[in-house]
Design an enzyme around this catalytic site. Structure first.
Site, mmCIF file in Angstrom:
data_model
loop_
_atom_site.group_PDB
_atom_site.id
_atom_site.type_symbol
_atom_site.label_atom_id
_atom_site.label_comp_id
_atom_site.label_asym_id
_atom_site.label_seq_id
_atom_site.Cartn_x
_atom_site.Cartn_y
_atom_site.Cartn_z
ATOM 1 N N ALA A 69 3.295 -1.800 3.912
ATOM 2 C CA ALA A 69 3.098 -0.749 4.904
ATOM 3 C C ALA A 69 2.641 -1.439 6.182
ATOM 4 C CB ALA A 69 2.049 0.251 4.424
ATOM 5 N N TYR A 99 -8.083 -10.732 3.302
ATOM 6 C CA TYR A 99 -9.262 -9.988 3.757
ATOM 7 C C TYR A 99 -10.148 -9.511 2.609
ATOM 8 C CZ TYR A 99 -6.632 -5.622 2.840
ATOM 9 O OH TYR A 99 -5.917 -4.603 2.253
ATOM 10 N N GLU A 100 -9.635 -9.562 1.385
ATOM 11 C CA GLU A 100 -10.467 -9.197 0.239
ATOM 12 C C GLU A 100 -11.438 -10.317 -0.138
ATOM 13 O OE1 GLU A 100 -8.273 -6.829 -2.982
ATOM 14 O OE2 GLU A 100 -6.628 -7.765 -1.872
ATOM 15 N N HIS A 137 -5.004 -9.786 -0.947
ATOM 16 C CA HIS A 137 -5.052 -10.045 0.492
ATOM 17 C C HIS A 137 -6.170 -11.038 0.817
ATOM 18 C CE1 HIS A 137 -3.547 -5.917 -0.099
ATOM 19 N NE2 HIS A 137 -2.828 -6.103 0.985
ATOM 20 N N HIS A 150 -6.640 4.261 6.829
ATOM 21 C CA HIS A 150 -5.837 3.902 5.657
ATOM 22 C C HIS A 150 -5.255 5.153 5.006
ATOM 23 C CE1 HIS A 150 -4.452 1.240 2.511
ATOM 24 N NE2 HIS A 150 -5.018 1.995 1.577
ATOM 25 N N MET A 186 -1.090 -6.878 7.220
ATOM 26 C CA MET A 186 -2.118 -7.788 6.716
ATOM 27 C C MET A 186 -1.676 -8.516 5.451
ATOM 28 S SD MET A 186 -5.308 -5.154 7.228
ATOM 29 C CE MET A 186 -5.446 -4.164 8.724
ATOM 30 N N SER A 187 -0.371 -8.709 5.276
ATOM 31 C CA SER A 187 0.117 -9.307 4.029
ATOM 32 C C SER A 187 1.468 -9.980 4.253
ATOM 33 C CB SER A 187 0.261 -8.211 2.952
ATOM 34 O OG SER A 187 1.295 -7.301 3.312
ATOM 35 N N SER A 221 0.827 -1.213 0.000
ATOM 36 C CA SER A 221 0.000 0.000 0.000
ATOM 37 C C SER A 221 0.859 1.260 0.000
ATOM 38 C CB SER A 221 -0.898 0.013 1.240
ATOM 39 O OG SER A 221 -1.830 -1.041 1.199
ATOM 40 N N HIS A 249 -3.603 0.619 -4.698
ATOM 41 C CA HIS A 249 -3.029 -0.478 -5.466
ATOM 42 C C HIS A 249 -3.476 -0.341 -6.924
ATOM 43 C CE1 HIS A 249 -1.772 -3.368 -2.095
ATOM 44 N NE2 HIS A 249 -2.191 -2.269 -1.511
ATOM 45 N N ASN A 302 2.434 3.957 10.473
ATOM 46 C CA ASN A 302 1.746 4.517 11.644
ATOM 47 C C ASN A 302 2.159 3.693 12.858
ATOM 48 O OD1 ASN A 302 -0.280 2.612 10.022
ATOM 49 N ND2 ASN A 302 -0.611 2.303 12.216
#
Length: 270
Positions: A110, A82-83, A80, A244, A208-209, A27, A58, A232
């Protein structure tokens, strides 16, 4: 295997380059693909067997060409869990890269800073990871042509590549932190209690990746290097909401140092 061969044949018919280095851009970090010269750009929706990237920031395309004279293949946007994609779909591009001849994979992301010595904008060399999901992309039938049933993960992130990365950062006067990356499924960010737990478990950054792709790459015999951009501080550390937009804003601020670092790194690896 049938889908893998179909996808590989399609890409080979579209491009002449034979990349040895693969790049997965997280990201806000896809701008690196814009630096690739004599590039063939192929949208994911045009590639047989590829999912479609749905995440803001993306671009959703493969970019194949030369980065500082080195032939590379870059994912400008990843997939991902989560998608809603299974891990087979999430990691399918890594299998394709292997078929195309890639033997080195640079994975970027990220991530939220768990270790309080990190700061937003830091680049962190991933020395190891923690899979905190209970999921594994290798569950199911093992295809011997892809790799062994029980792959070793004691050096998931290649030590020689790590040394090259540290030397490259030092020569460029770029501060490169080091740490352990934790994979959670998302898409919700962690709670402050979960971050305190991850800190006690030895995690330095969370995202998350990355872990699924690295797991499959190692299974396939591809050596890996991981770089996190700390976008962050994780939940509860600064007592402020996470968004995000903050991730994209921070990665934009480190644009120049990130580009300079990866471009030089690619040359040093080659």
């Amino acid at each position: 295997m049938t889908q893998l061969k179909e996808t590989t044949s399609y890409l080979q018919s579209k491009v002449k380059a034979k990349p040895k280095i693969g790049l997965i851009l997280g990201s806000g970090l896809g701008m690196l693909a814009d630096e690739i010269e004599t590039a063939d750009k192929i949208k994911y929706e045009e590639i047989p067997g590829f999912p479609i990237s749905t995440v803001e920031g993306h671009a959703g395309q493969l970019v194949i060409g030369q980065l500082c004279g080195v032939e590379v293949i870059a994912m400008q946007g990843r997939f991902h869990y989560y998608e809603g994609y299974g891990l087979g779909a999430v990691t399918f591009p890594v299998r394709v890269m292997k078929e195309l001849g890639v033997d080195t994979l640079i994975v970027t992301n990220a991530a939220g800073g768990v270790n309080q010595s990190l700061n937003p904008g830091d680049l962190m060399l991933i020395t190891d990871h923690i899979n905190n999901t209970g999921l594994n992309p290798l569950i199911g039938e093992n295809v011997v042509e892809h790799g062994v049933r029980f792959p070793d993960m004691s050096t998931a992130y290649d030590r020689t590549l790590q040394e090259i990365a540290k030397q490259t950062a030092e020569k460029l006067a770029i501060s490169l932190k080091q740490g352990v990356y934790v994979w959670n499924t998302g898409p919700s960010y962690e709670t402050p209690a979960e971050i305190r737990m991850l800190d006690k478990l030895g995690g330095d950054a969370v995202g998350m990746s990355t872990v699924p792709e690295v797991t499959v790459a190692r299974h396939a015999g591809i050596r890996c290097l991981g770089i996190s951009c700390i976008s962050n501080m994780a939940a509860g550390i600064l007592n402020q909401p996470l968004t995000h937009d903050e991730v994209i804003e921070t990665t934009e601020k480190v644009r120049e140092s990130f580009l300079q670092f990866i471009k030089q790194l690619v040359q040093n690896i080659d």
